[in-house]
Design an enzyme around this catalytic site. Sequence first.
Site, PDB file in Angstrom:
ATOM      1  N   GLU A  89     -13.301  -2.221  -4.265  1.00 12.20           N
ATOM      2  CA  GLU A  89     -11.939  -2.257  -4.799  1.00 12.20           C
ATOM      3  C   GLU A  89     -11.204  -3.549  -4.412  1.00 12.20           C
ATOM      4  OE1 GLU A  89      -9.589   1.509  -4.522  1.00 12.20           O
ATOM      5  OE2 GLU A  89      -8.029   0.182  -3.764  1.00 12.20           O
TER       6      GLU A  89
ATOM      7  N   ARG B 145      -7.457   1.807 -11.325  1.00 15.44           N
ATOM      8  CA  ARG B 145      -7.568   0.685 -10.380  1.00 15.44           C
ATOM      9  C   ARG B 145      -7.915  -0.627 -11.091  1.00 15.44           C
ATOM     10  NH1 ARG B 145      -6.671   4.686  -7.398  1.00 15.44           N
ATOM     11  NH2 ARG B 145      -4.961   4.624  -8.808  1.00 15.44           N
TER      12      ARG B 145
ATOM     13  N   SER C 229      -9.209   2.247   0.589  1.00 12.82           N
ATOM     14  CA  SER C 229     -10.517   2.648   0.050  1.00 12.82           C
ATOM     15  C   SER C 229     -11.274   1.391  -0.327  1.00 12.82           C
ATOM     16  CB  SER C 229     -10.344   3.511  -1.201  1.00 12.82           C
ATOM     17  OG  SER C 229      -9.686   4.694  -0.854  1.00 12.82           O
TER      18      SER C 229
HETATM   19  C1  LIG Z   1      -4.392   1.444   4.643  1.00 12.90           C
HETATM   20  C2  LIG Z   1      -4.441   1.124   3.166  1.00 12.90           C
HETATM   21  C3  LIG Z   1      -4.239   2.117   2.220  1.00 12.90           C
HETATM   22  C4  LIG Z   1      -4.257   1.830   0.842  1.00 12.90           C
HETATM   23  N1  LIG Z   1      -4.054   2.839  -0.055  1.00 12.90           N
HETATM   24  C5  LIG Z   1      -4.042   2.573  -1.383  1.00 12.90           C
HETATM   25  C6  LIG Z   1      -3.819   3.622  -2.331  1.00 12.90           C
HETATM   26  O1  LIG Z   1      -3.582   4.771  -1.975  1.00 12.90           O
HETATM   27  N2  LIG Z   1      -3.846   3.301  -3.656  1.00 12.90           N
HETATM   28  C7  LIG Z   1      -4.072   2.040  -4.089  1.00 12.90           C
HETATM   29  O2  LIG Z   1      -4.077   1.828  -5.311  1.00 12.90           O
HETATM   30  N3  LIG Z   1      -4.278   1.022  -3.217  1.00 12.90           N
HETATM   31  C8  LIG Z   1      -4.273   1.265  -1.880  1.00 12.90           C
HETATM   32  N4  LIG Z   1      -4.507   0.243  -0.981  1.00 12.90           N
HETATM   33  C9  LIG Z   1      -4.797  -1.107  -1.488  1.00 12.90           C
HETATM   34  C10 LIG Z   1      -3.558  -2.056  -1.509  1.00 12.90           C
HETATM   35  O3  LIG Z   1      -2.565  -1.626  -0.624  1.00 12.90           O
HETATM   36  C11 LIG Z   1      -2.946  -2.178  -2.895  1.00 12.90           C
HETATM   37  O4  LIG Z   1      -3.921  -2.615  -3.804  1.00 12.90           O
HETATM   38  C12 LIG Z   1      -1.768  -3.164  -2.921  1.00 12.90           C
HETATM   39  O5  LIG Z   1      -1.150  -3.151  -4.189  1.00 12.90           O
HETATM   40  C13 LIG Z   1      -2.159  -4.597  -2.591  1.00 12.90           C
HETATM   41  O6  LIG Z   1      -0.966  -5.316  -2.404  1.00 12.90           O
HETATM   42  P1  LIG Z   1      -0.943  -6.670  -1.589  1.00 12.90           P
HETATM   43  O7  LIG Z   1       0.406  -7.256  -1.742  1.00 12.90           O
HETATM   44  O8  LIG Z   1      -1.390  -6.420  -0.196  1.00 12.90           O
HETATM   45  O9  LIG Z   1      -2.018  -7.506  -2.388  1.00 12.90           O
HETATM   46  P2  LIG Z   1      -2.976  -8.657  -1.800  1.00 12.90           P
HETATM   47  O10 LIG Z   1      -4.055  -8.024  -0.997  1.00 12.90           O
HETATM   48  O11 LIG Z   1      -2.175  -9.714  -1.152  1.00 12.90           O
HETATM   49  O12 LIG Z   1      -3.595  -9.212  -3.155  1.00 12.90           O
HETATM   50  C14 LIG Z   1      -4.454  -8.400  -3.936  1.00 12.90           C
HETATM   51  C15 LIG Z   1      -4.762  -9.125  -5.246  1.00 12.90           C
HETATM   52  O13 LIG Z   1      -3.557  -9.281  -5.986  1.00 12.90           O
HETATM   53  C16 LIG Z   1      -3.269 -10.662  -6.221  1.00 12.90           C
HETATM   54  N5  LIG Z   1      -1.822 -10.798  -6.090  1.00 12.90           N
HETATM   55  C17 LIG Z   1      -1.044 -10.462  -5.029  1.00 12.90           C
HETATM   56  N6  LIG Z   1       0.247 -10.667  -5.323  1.00 12.90           N
HETATM   57  C18 LIG Z   1       0.293 -11.162  -6.602  1.00 12.90           C
HETATM   58  C19 LIG Z   1       1.342 -11.578  -7.470  1.00 12.90           C
HETATM   59  N7  LIG Z   1       2.628 -11.525  -7.111  1.00 12.90           N
HETATM   60  N8  LIG Z   1       1.005 -12.027  -8.701  1.00 12.90           N
HETATM   61  C20 LIG Z   1      -0.281 -12.095  -9.106  1.00 12.90           C
HETATM   62  N9  LIG Z   1      -1.320 -11.705  -8.324  1.00 12.90           N
HETATM   63  C21 LIG Z   1      -1.017 -11.249  -7.083  1.00 12.90           C
HETATM   64  C22 LIG Z   1      -4.054 -11.424  -5.162  1.00 12.90           C
HETATM   65  O14 LIG Z   1      -4.358 -12.732  -5.601  1.00 12.90           O
HETATM   66  C23 LIG Z   1      -5.288 -10.545  -5.044  1.00 12.90           C
HETATM   67  O15 LIG Z   1      -6.166 -10.835  -6.113  1.00 12.90           O
HETATM   68  C24 LIG Z   1      -4.489   0.503   0.409  1.00 12.90           C
HETATM   69  C25 LIG Z   1      -4.692  -0.509   1.368  1.00 12.90           C
HETATM   70  C26 LIG Z   1      -4.661  -0.211   2.722  1.00 12.90           C
HETATM   71  C27 LIG Z   1      -4.858  -1.295   3.742  1.00 12.90           C
END
Ligand SMILES: Cc1cc2nc3c(=O)[nH]c(=O)nc-3n(C[C@H](O)[C@H](O)[C@H](O)COP(=O)(O)OP(=O)(O)OC[C@H]3O[C@@H](n4cnc5c(N)ncnc54)[C@H](O)[C@@H]3O)c2cc1C
Length: 345
Positions: free
Chosen positions: A337, A163, A241
Amino acid sequence: MTHADTLSGYTTLRVGGTARELLAPGTRAELIDVAREVWASGEEWLALGGGSNVLIGDDGFDGTVIRTTTRGIDEVGRDGDTVTLRVQAGEPWDEMVAHTVRAGLAGMEALSGIPGSCGASPIQNIGAYGAELSDSLVSIEFLDYLSGELETIPADRLGLGYRTSSLKRGRRGIVISIDIALTDDGALSRPVAYDQLASALGVSLGDRVPVQSVRDTVLSLRSSKGMVLDAADPDSVSAGSFFTNPIVTESFARTLPWDAPRWPSDDDTVKVSAAWLIERAGIRRGFALPGSGAGISNKHTLAIINRGSATASDVAELARFIMERVRNEFGVSLQPEPVYVGIDR
Ligand SMILES: Cc1cc2nc3c(=O)[nH]c(=O)nc-3n(C[C@H](O)[C@H](O)[C@H](O)COP(=O)(O)OP(=O)(O)OC[C@H]3O[C@@H](n4cnc5c(N)ncnc54)[C@H](O)[C@@H]3O)c2cc1C
């Protein structure tokens, strides 16, 4: 401010105040131009994908939010049974996974159902059910904030770990696209690498089964835990999580109760189950502090949910309460996280 600028509408926890400006460039070229323009203005900025791993404060973000909405999945290489795909940052992660599974390609199937964008996937090296992005990531195309230049960074230079990555630890810029290497071998999955998944599939660890079966099984396991975004499931209004599993030294792990689930590694460290520590510290599923709109999911101890009226402060307060209880009980510091934006831990 209109609702469009209210960041709660762009986060899966549905909390977060307004942004000064929110831009959503639709093409790769526009994304690069917009980022360079915003950076040249000297303003604060934030990259945002699906908002599924952020906790944005109630006062919002006093700067420009750059939302990635760019789409596209292209095959850019084929060598034997290895296929390389280039995926644009705004492509929703699970739509990309579904696409690869339909194409009979192996590598992504165990990562089915994770919300968010492909561009954010390297930030914390997403993982689930025995797979991690790093198993398949070849490189990223990265627009570097310091130089303003586009670079291709190989996966092994991203400091990917459990992570985490150098991007999560502070290297600033925007992931424009990711290249992933998948296996084209009769639509069979990568070897199943997670006990619970193997038993749900009725196979042994290491077996290979149709990629579609792995996807279906992972989606159903995830739904039972509220870990798939579902408008009909109030337990999925979360950031997934909320805490990572703490990694402690082997000698420290010996001081924990013998029945604490743990996963040793080669380097004298041990990963301990955060969910177990929280439950043993007396915090159960469904728990909420008096008067708070935030609570623990009824399906998963590790997920903090918005029960409908939560503020970002409610979420942060519950997180602090949990961290303090676990620290007092076991001497272990849990790490949130999600990325905190404009709110104290
Ligand atoms: C129901 C649920 C289940 C989940 N299950 C998992 C799981 O099983 N495993 C897991 O690892 N995670 C899980 N997550 C966490 C999450 O989905 C992941 O971390 C996902 O990759 C975040 O993507 P996002 O586009 O929503 O990022 P955001 O929440 O929009 O951003 C997260 C971070 O990344 C940065 N960021 C976003 N896009 C970019 C980009 N293009 N370039 C540079 N920085 C960027 C943002 O500035 C921020 O710091 C879960 C979340 C939820 C709500």
